[in-house]
Design a protein around this motif. Structure first.
Motif, PDB file in Angstrom:
ATOM      1  N   GLY A 106     -16.649   0.772   5.789  1.00  0.00           N
ATOM      2  CA  GLY A 106     -16.425   1.160   7.390  1.00  0.00           C
ATOM      3  C   GLY A 106     -15.527   2.081   7.534  1.00  0.00           C
ATOM      4  N   VAL A 107     -15.387   2.996   6.736  1.00  0.00           N
ATOM      5  CA  VAL A 107     -14.312   3.967   6.700  1.00  0.00           C
ATOM      6  C   VAL A 107     -14.578   5.090   7.985  1.00  0.00           C
ATOM      7  CG1 VAL A 107     -13.235   6.193   5.658  1.00  0.00           C
ATOM      8  CG2 VAL A 107     -13.813   4.076   4.229  1.00  0.00           C
ATOM      9  N   HIS A 108     -15.934   5.358   8.320  1.00  0.00           N
ATOM     10  CA  HIS A 108     -16.339   6.021   9.334  1.00  0.00           C
ATOM     11  C   HIS A 108     -17.106   5.337  10.369  1.00  0.00           C
ATOM     12  CE1 HIS A 108     -15.149   9.438   6.731  1.00  0.00           C
ATOM     13  NE2 HIS A 108     -16.146   8.952   6.032  1.00  0.00           N
ATOM     14  N   PRO A 109     -16.178   4.920  11.597  1.00  0.00           N
ATOM     15  CA  PRO A 109     -17.008   3.872  12.514  1.00  0.00           C
ATOM     16  C   PRO A 109     -18.083   4.405  13.196  1.00  0.00           C
ATOM     17  CG  PRO A 109     -14.843   4.542  13.445  1.00  0.00           C
ATOM     18  CD  PRO A 109     -15.005   5.007  12.094  1.00  0.00           C
ATOM     19  N   GLN A 110     -17.951   5.799  13.493  1.00  0.00           N
ATOM     20  CA  GLN A 110     -19.145   6.448  14.486  1.00  0.00           C
ATOM     21  C   GLN A 110     -20.272   7.184  13.468  1.00  0.00           C
ATOM     22  OE1 GLN A 110     -17.139   8.769  17.530  1.00  0.00           O
ATOM     23  NE2 GLN A 110     -19.084   9.363  18.761  1.00  0.00           N
ATOM     24  N   TRP A 111     -21.162   6.689  13.389  1.00  0.00           N
ATOM     25  CA  TRP A 111     -22.425   7.636  12.589  1.00  0.00           C
ATOM     26  C   TRP A 111     -23.706   7.108  13.059  1.00  0.00           C
ATOM     27  CZ3 TRP A 111     -25.260   4.452   8.815  1.00  0.00           C
ATOM     28  CH2 TRP A 111     -24.925   3.305   8.424  1.00  0.00           C
ATOM     29  N   GLN A 171     -12.982  12.739  11.310  1.00  0.00           N
ATOM     30  CA  GLN A 171     -12.029  13.502  12.282  1.00  0.00           C
ATOM     31  C   GLN A 171     -12.875  14.168  13.285  1.00  0.00           C
ATOM     32  OE1 GLN A 171      -9.542  15.572   9.434  1.00  0.00           O
ATOM     33  NE2 GLN A 171      -9.015  13.603   8.667  1.00  0.00           N
ATOM     34  N   ALA A 172     -12.478  15.685  13.315  1.00  0.00           N
ATOM     35  CA  ALA A 172     -13.059  16.514  14.677  1.00  0.00           C
ATOM     36  C   ALA A 172     -14.334  16.962  14.371  1.00  0.00           C
ATOM     37  CB  ALA A 172     -11.943  17.473  14.737  1.00  0.00           C
ATOM     38  N   LYS A 173     -14.916  16.692  13.361  1.00  0.00           N
ATOM     39  CA  LYS A 173     -16.295  17.239  12.752  1.00  0.00           C
ATOM     40  C   LYS A 173     -17.494  16.170  12.764  1.00  0.00           C
ATOM     41  CE  LYS A 173     -15.452  21.888  11.099  1.00  0.00           C
ATOM     42  NZ  LYS A 173     -15.821  23.037  10.170  1.00  0.00           N
ATOM     43  N   TRP A 174     -18.788  16.729  12.856  1.00  0.00           N
ATOM     44  CA  TRP A 174     -19.805  15.958  12.784  1.00  0.00           C
ATOM     45  C   TRP A 174     -20.501  16.472  11.136  1.00  0.00           C
ATOM     46  CZ3 TRP A 174     -21.916  11.358  14.567  1.00  0.00           C
ATOM     47  CH2 TRP A 174     -21.365  11.117  16.019  1.00  0.00           C
ATOM     48  N   HIS A 175     -20.674  15.439  10.321  1.00  0.00           N
ATOM     49  CA  HIS A 175     -21.213  15.837   9.128  1.00  0.00           C
ATOM     50  C   HIS A 175     -22.701  15.433   9.076  1.00  0.00           C
ATOM     51  CE1 HIS A 175     -17.396  16.767   6.392  1.00  0.00           C
ATOM     52  NE2 HIS A 175     -17.071  16.333   7.569  1.00  0.00           N
ATOM     53  N   LEU A 176     -23.344  16.519   9.071  1.00  0.00           N
ATOM     54  CA  LEU A 176     -25.088  16.357   8.845  1.00  0.00           C
ATOM     55  C   LEU A 176     -25.429  16.264   7.229  1.00  0.00           C
ATOM     56  CD1 LEU A 176     -25.999  19.000  11.464  1.00  0.00           C
ATOM     57  CD2 LEU A 176     -25.534  16.689  11.693  1.00  0.00           C
ATOM     58  N   ILE A 177     -25.970  15.100   6.964  1.00  0.00           N
ATOM     59  CA  ILE A 177     -26.372  14.753   5.414  1.00  0.00           C
ATOM     60  C   ILE A 177     -27.803  14.447   5.279  1.00  0.00           C
ATOM     61  CG2 ILE A 177     -25.873  13.265   3.653  1.00  0.00           C
ATOM     62  CD1 ILE A 177     -23.136  12.581   4.951  1.00  0.00           C
ATOM     63  N   TYR A 187     -19.639  21.382  13.139  1.00  0.00           N
ATOM     64  CA  TYR A 187     -20.463  20.613  12.031  1.00  0.00           C
ATOM     65  C   TYR A 187     -20.303  20.881  10.858  1.00  0.00           C
ATOM     66  CZ  TYR A 187     -23.586  19.139  15.930  1.00  0.00           C
ATOM     67  OH  TYR A 187     -24.118  18.508  17.242  1.00  0.00           O
ATOM     68  N   ALA A 188     -20.431  20.217   9.867  1.00  0.00           N
ATOM     69  CA  ALA A 188     -20.374  20.415   8.288  1.00  0.00           C
ATOM     70  C   ALA A 188     -21.565  19.867   7.822  1.00  0.00           C
ATOM     71  CB  ALA A 188     -19.195  19.807   7.732  1.00  0.00           C
ATOM     72  N   VAL A 189     -22.275  20.600   6.862  1.00  0.00           N
ATOM     73  CA  VAL A 189     -23.547  20.322   6.328  1.00  0.00           C
ATOM     74  C   VAL A 189     -23.563  20.003   4.846  1.00  0.00           C
ATOM     75  CG1 VAL A 189     -26.021  20.837   5.937  1.00  0.00           C
ATOM     76  CG2 VAL A 189     -24.809  21.570   8.001  1.00  0.00           C
ATOM     77  N   GLN A 190     -24.091  18.709   4.197  1.00  0.00           N
ATOM     78  CA  GLN A 190     -24.007  18.427   2.995  1.00  0.00           C
ATOM     79  C   GLN A 190     -25.612  17.994   2.707  1.00  0.00           C
ATOM     80  OE1 GLN A 190     -21.345  15.286   1.842  1.00  0.00           O
ATOM     81  NE2 GLN A 190     -19.991  15.809   3.649  1.00  0.00           N
ATOM     82  N   THR A 191     -25.723  18.367   1.328  1.00  0.00           N
ATOM     83  CA  THR A 191     -26.931  17.858   0.740  1.00  0.00           C
ATOM     84  C   THR A 191     -26.783  16.704  -0.305  1.00  0.00           C
ATOM     85  OG1 THR A 191     -28.670  19.705   1.323  1.00  0.00           O
ATOM     86  CG2 THR A 191     -29.290  18.334  -0.294  1.00  0.00           C
TER      87      THR A 191
END
Length: 291
Positions: A124-129, A156-162, A199-203
């Motif tokens: 539950g570290v990131h409540p918004q996903w 924080q201030a960015k959305w990480h797209l995975i 945004y930040a992007v991860q694979t």
């Protein structure tokens, strides 16, 4: 007259670069015959990887609503999905092979849930996903863009797209382009920011026996470049569709014979001929027709 709606995905692009003719048969027509041909059986290994990903996504959706699966529930779900996919595609295999493949997939699934991102979601570290549908498109500049991430997590201030890659061969140009396409997709998605810099992007891909996280830098210049490349891809695809309506034989064949070995369209494209022989026959046929 059938209308072709331009669309783009990494899968489409990879096939188009390998063989424009195969791409036209699979994606460039609404013909029932071609749609049926494109739905030919998939190899059991690929079915297993698809089942693995679908199970992980279902487990994430359950977690999102506050339900955590036990290991036994996850393994049973994977088993049933794999069984159903084999049955649906009429693939048969000896029971020992089936069990051995499940052992491999369960091992990968266990390790995936131990990665930092998955552990953080469980804690539950990131409540918004959100869990997103990879088959969901966004319409951008006349193109149906299929580039949804598997997960969007606000950190924080960015959305990480995975994106999960169940079996990766390493970072390449198509993977880089797809990562930036995910940003394009997200900026058009209701509820997500419309600014690429947010945004930040991860694979997270399976490479060399472990899950490896690859991070792609996102900036306006890179996203605009990706947008132009996708536009160029779609323009070339459209040109092939237009040419195929006049004469399918005017559309280029595969670049090399290795790409024909496992192609689902080989029987109708080549028959008993080699790629080089068929290429020469096409040239002669087109020359004699005056095209």
């Amino acid at each position: 007259m059938h209308h072709h709606t331009p669309s783009w995905s990494r899968t489409q692009r990879d096939l188009f670069l390998k063989c424009p003719t195969a791409w036209v048969r699979a994606y460039g027509s609404t013909s029932k015959t071609r749609r049926a041909a494109s739905a030919s059986p998939v190899k059991p290994w690929n079915l297993l990887l698809r089942s693995l990903k679908a199970t992980v996504i279902e487990q994430l959706e359950a977690l999102r609503t506050g339900t955590e699966w036990t290991k036994e529930v996850a393994q049973r779900s994977l088993r049933l999905r794999f069984q159903d996919s084999l049955r649906a595609t009429r693939n048969r295999m000896p029971h020992p092979q089936f069990e051995a493949m499940l052992i491999v997939a369960n091992h990968r699934m266990k390790l995936l849930w131990r990665t930092d991102v998955m552990v953080q979601l469980q804690r539950g570290v990131h409540p918004q996903w959100s869990v997103l549908d990879r088959l969901d498109s966004e319409h951008i500049d006349g193109i149906d863009l299929f580039a949804s991430p598997d997960l969007a997590i606000r950190v924080q201030a960015k959305w990480h797209l995975i994106r999960f890659d169940m079996q990766s061969n390493g970072t390449n140009a198509s993977e880089q382009l797809e990562s930036l396409a995910m940003v394009m997709w997200a900026t058009k998605r209701t509820g997500l920011p419309n600014i690429p810099a947010m945004y930040a992007v991860q694979t997270i891909g399976w490479r060399g026996g472990t899950w490896v996280r690859t991070i792609v830098e996102v900036n306006n210049k890179e996203v605009e470049m990706a947008k132009r490349m996708i536009g160029h891809d779609v323009a070339e695809m459209k040109a092939c569709v237009d040419a195929s309506r006049y004469n399918l034989h005017s559309v280029p064949l595969a670049k090399n014979a290795a790409q024909c070995v496992s192609c689902r369209f080989k029987p109708i494209c080549l028959g008993n001929e080699t790629l080089e022989t068929m290429r020469r026959k096409r040239i002669l046929r087109l020359a004699s027709s005056g095209i």
